[in-house]
Design a protein around this motif. Structure first.
Motif, PDB file in Angstrom:
ATOM      1  N   ILE A 282      47.325  11.085  -3.085  1.00  0.00           N
ATOM      2  CA  ILE A 282      47.889  10.904  -4.425  1.00  0.00           C
ATOM      3  C   ILE A 282      49.246  11.586  -4.535  1.00  0.00           C
ATOM      4  O   ILE A 282      49.564  12.504  -3.780  1.00  0.00           O
ATOM      5  CB  ILE A 282      46.933  11.468  -5.505  1.00  0.00           C
ATOM      6  N   GLY A 283      50.039  11.135  -5.507  1.00  0.00           N
ATOM      7  CA  GLY A 283      51.345  11.724  -5.765  1.00  0.00           C
ATOM      8  C   GLY A 283      51.279  12.780  -6.856  1.00  0.00           C
ATOM      9  O   GLY A 283      50.201  13.163  -7.328  1.00  0.00           O
ATOM     10  N   LYS A 284      52.452  13.232  -7.292  1.00  0.00           N
ATOM     11  CA  LYS A 284      52.518  14.306  -8.289  1.00  0.00           C
ATOM     12  C   LYS A 284      51.976  13.874  -9.645  1.00  0.00           C
ATOM     13  O   LYS A 284      51.308  14.646 -10.334  1.00  0.00           O
ATOM     14  CB  LYS A 284      53.967  14.796  -8.422  1.00  0.00           C
ATOM     15  N   PHE A 285      52.250  12.633 -10.024  1.00  0.00           N
ATOM     16  CA  PHE A 285      51.840  12.155 -11.346  1.00  0.00           C
ATOM     17  C   PHE A 285      50.320  12.173 -11.481  1.00  0.00           C
ATOM     18  O   PHE A 285      49.765  12.728 -12.438  1.00  0.00           O
ATOM     19  CB  PHE A 285      52.384  10.746 -11.581  1.00  0.00           C
ATOM     20  N   ILE A 286      49.631  11.577 -10.515  1.00  0.00           N
ATOM     21  CA  ILE A 286      48.169  11.570 -10.549  1.00  0.00           C
ATOM     22  C   ILE A 286      47.625  12.942 -10.160  1.00  0.00           C
ATOM     23  O   ILE A 286      46.590  13.383 -10.666  1.00  0.00           O
ATOM     24  CB  ILE A 286      47.620  10.468  -9.628  1.00  0.00           C
TER      25      ILE A 286
ATOM     26  N   GLU B 268      40.765   6.883  -6.943  1.00  0.00           N
ATOM     27  CA  GLU B 268      40.229   6.178  -8.099  1.00  0.00           C
ATOM     28  C   GLU B 268      39.958   7.116  -9.252  1.00  0.00           C
ATOM     29  O   GLU B 268      40.233   6.794 -10.407  1.00  0.00           O
ATOM     30  CB  GLU B 268      38.953   5.423  -7.711  1.00  0.00           C
ATOM     31  N   SER B 269      39.398   8.298  -8.968  1.00  0.00           N
ATOM     32  CA  SER B 269      39.132   9.255 -10.047  1.00  0.00           C
ATOM     33  C   SER B 269      40.433   9.721 -10.677  1.00  0.00           C
ATOM     34  O   SER B 269      40.512   9.937 -11.888  1.00  0.00           O
ATOM     35  CB  SER B 269      38.334  10.454  -9.522  1.00  0.00           C
ATOM     36  N   GLY B 270      41.489   9.873  -9.853  1.00  0.00           N
ATOM     37  CA  GLY B 270      42.791  10.276 -10.384  1.00  0.00           C
ATOM     38  C   GLY B 270      43.360   9.251 -11.343  1.00  0.00           C
ATOM     39  O   GLY B 270      43.884   9.589 -12.409  1.00  0.00           O
ATOM     40  N   LYS B 271      43.259   7.978 -10.968  1.00  0.00           N
ATOM     41  CA  LYS B 271      43.746   6.913 -11.853  1.00  0.00           C
ATOM     42  C   LYS B 271      42.951   6.880 -13.149  1.00  0.00           C
ATOM     43  O   LYS B 271      43.497   6.672 -14.235  1.00  0.00           O
ATOM     44  CB  LYS B 271      43.662   5.568 -11.137  1.00  0.00           C
TER      45      LYS B 271
ATOM     46  N   PRO C 148      45.527  18.782   0.924  1.00  0.00           N
ATOM     47  CA  PRO C 148      45.388  17.565   1.732  1.00  0.00           C
ATOM     48  C   PRO C 148      45.262  16.283   0.909  1.00  0.00           C
ATOM     49  O   PRO C 148      45.439  15.187   1.454  1.00  0.00           O
ATOM     50  CB  PRO C 148      44.104  17.823   2.535  1.00  0.00           C
ATOM     51  N   ALA C 149      44.954  16.389  -0.382  1.00  0.00           N
ATOM     52  CA  ALA C 149      44.822  15.194  -1.210  1.00  0.00           C
ATOM     53  C   ALA C 149      46.171  14.596  -1.589  1.00  0.00           C
ATOM     54  O   ALA C 149      46.242  13.454  -2.047  1.00  0.00           O
ATOM     55  CB  ALA C 149      44.033  15.520  -2.480  1.00  0.00           C
ATOM     56  N   PHE C 150      47.265  15.353  -1.393  1.00  0.00           N
ATOM     57  CA  PHE C 150      48.592  14.892  -1.798  1.00  0.00           C
ATOM     58  C   PHE C 150      49.253  14.065  -0.698  1.00  0.00           C
ATOM     59  O   PHE C 150      48.964  14.221   0.490  1.00  0.00           O
ATOM     60  CB  PHE C 150      49.495  16.080  -2.145  1.00  0.00           C
TER      61      PHE C 150
ATOM     62  N   GLY D 237      53.411  21.890  -4.397  1.00  0.00           N
ATOM     63  CA  GLY D 237      54.136  23.000  -4.997  1.00  0.00           C
ATOM     64  C   GLY D 237      54.819  22.610  -6.302  1.00  0.00           C
ATOM     65  O   GLY D 237      54.766  23.358  -7.289  1.00  0.00           O
ATOM     66  N   GLN D 238      55.439  21.438  -6.331  1.00  0.00           N
ATOM     67  CA  GLN D 238      56.101  20.982  -7.554  1.00  0.00           C
ATOM     68  C   GLN D 238      55.093  20.700  -8.658  1.00  0.00           C
ATOM     69  O   GLN D 238      55.338  20.998  -9.834  1.00  0.00           O
ATOM     70  CB  GLN D 238      56.934  19.741  -7.244  1.00  0.00           C
ATOM     71  N   THR D 239      53.946  20.145  -8.284  1.00  0.00           N
ATOM     72  CA  THR D 239      52.901  19.887  -9.277  1.00  0.00           C
ATOM     73  C   THR D 239      52.398  21.199  -9.882  1.00  0.00           C
ATOM     74  O   THR D 239      52.160  21.294 -11.093  1.00  0.00           O
ATOM     75  CB  THR D 239      51.722  19.136  -8.623  1.00  0.00           C
TER      76      THR D 239
END
Length: 383
Positions: free
Chosen positions: A43-47, A184-187, A261-263, A272-274
């Motif tokens: 996943i990315g920073k947004f999710i 999917e849970s992130g979305k 590891p999820a990123f 770090g930015q998140t």
């Protein structure tokens, strides 16, 4: 059917009408994923903010209330100490955030405090850190779900006798969503997270504007305030205890360092930015809520939460914006449990790989998540 690619290599394509039989498992948690799909499940920073920061952000819904529970032993004079304590907590938040930000870059494979302790202090201190974190994740699910149900009870008191079963049902719901995979849970949880941020921002800005314009006033018909007599000798103890209770706002700050590891790549940079974004939002909310709660003289109570009192005072009643704030707070408190569901299975797998927990916790399920850890967490939190 034979095709040739751009390099002239023959590609054999086979077509079939066969479809795998759908079972209750595929309907509930989705089709099995191949191990090769793992890089596509990041996943990315947004999710990532929705998955890993919901616990920390949701703690603003009860951290101020926990301080007031202790401080109101002092009576009406307690309100003058709420904001200064919030400032002290935010300073502590800054120190903790910078520490974990360094940890993220030093240990890009995740594990957080457990890995740092193991590599620098040895296995016995590492076991203590792992036990503390795993216990914290279990309690986070229980407390967050209970706080979310408390918000529901504030708006619908008739559901009070059913609060335990509502809580257990919500734990089961989040467990199923997480069994479907991190992506999917992130979305699924990203919309509620940003809805909470939006509604909390509207509530706090409205409250601050009304306060500085002189039209805010105090809470109308607050819950009954029980004041106990105390001596000056224990005043310092009460302040320290209130500070300790208020540090509930820091709950979940370590989650991102555990789940690097999820990123997506570059993992350390995105994580770090998140973390920094999450800390900035958390600090702003904590300060604003504490400032307004002290000025409207909110009263901590099981009958109505401080956030509920703040919202109906800011919006001058229980209108649509009040209901939106309650719904958003309830959802984010329930979702705060999702942070634990994202981190508990990962940390338990790391510790199991070191021989501290059963090896079965290292196995990934059909959706490439540590499904046994997810189920174990749901059972422990429900109990």
């Amino acid at each position: 059917m034979n095709l040739k690619d751009d390099h002239g290599t023959t590609i054999l394509l086979r077509e079939t009408d066969f479809e795998p039989k759908r079972t209750w498992r595929t309907w509930l948690i989705g089709r099995p994923l191949q191990t090769a799909d793992a890089p596509h499940q990041t996943i990315g920073k947004f999710i990532g903010l929705a998955v890993f920061a919901s616990d920390a952000l949701s703690s603003t819904a009860y951290a101020t209330q926990e301080m007031l529970v202790i401080l109101l032993v002092l009576g009406a004079s307690a309100y003058q100490y709420v904001f200064p304590l919030a400032i002290a907590i935010v300073i502590l938040l800054g120190i903790v955030t910078l520490s974990y930000e360094q940890t993220i870059h030093a240990y890009p494979n995740g594990g957080g405090a457990y890995i740092v302790t193991r590599d620098n202090l040895g296995m016995i201190p590492a076991q203590i850190a792992a036990a503390a974190l795993l216990t914290d994740y279990v309690l986070t699910v229980a407390v967050s779900i209970s706080s979310g149900v408390a918000q529901i009870i504030s708006a619908a008191p008739g559901l009070f006798p059913w609060r335990v079963w509502i809580g257990v049902g919500l734990v089961g719901f989040i467990m199923v969503i997480n069994l479907r995979g991190v992506k999917e849970s992130g979305k699924a949880f990203s919309v509620p997270t940003y809805f909470f941020i939006l509604m909390m921002t509207i509530t706090l800005i409205t409250g601050l504007i009304r306060y500085f314009s002189g039209s805010l006033g105090n809470v109308v018909d607050p819950p009954e305030l029980e004041v106990f007599q105390t001596s000056q000798a224990i005043f310092a103890l009460l302040i320290l205890r209130a500070f300790s209770s208020g540090t509930a706002a820091l709950t979940g700050v370590e989650a991102i360092s555990d789940g690097i590891p999820a990123f997506k790549e570059p993992r350390s940079k995105n994580a770090g930015q998140t973390l920094l974004i999450m800390a900035a939002i958390l600090a702003s909310m904590m300060l604003a809520i504490s400032y307004l709660a002290g000025h409207i003289q909110a009263v901590p109570s099981e009958a109505e939460t401080v956030i509920s009192q703040l919202a109906r005072t800011a919006f001058d009643g229980r209108g649509i914006l009040y209901l939106g704030m309650i719904v958003a707070t309830t959802v984010i408190l329930v979702m705060a449990a999702n942070t634990s569901f994202a981190d508990f299975p990962r940390l338990s797998a790391i510790t199991a790989n070191d021989g501290l927990l059963p090896r079965q916790l290292t196995y990934r399920g059909s959706r490439l998540v540590y499904s046994r850890g997810i189920v174990l967490l749901a059972l422990l939190a429900s109990v």
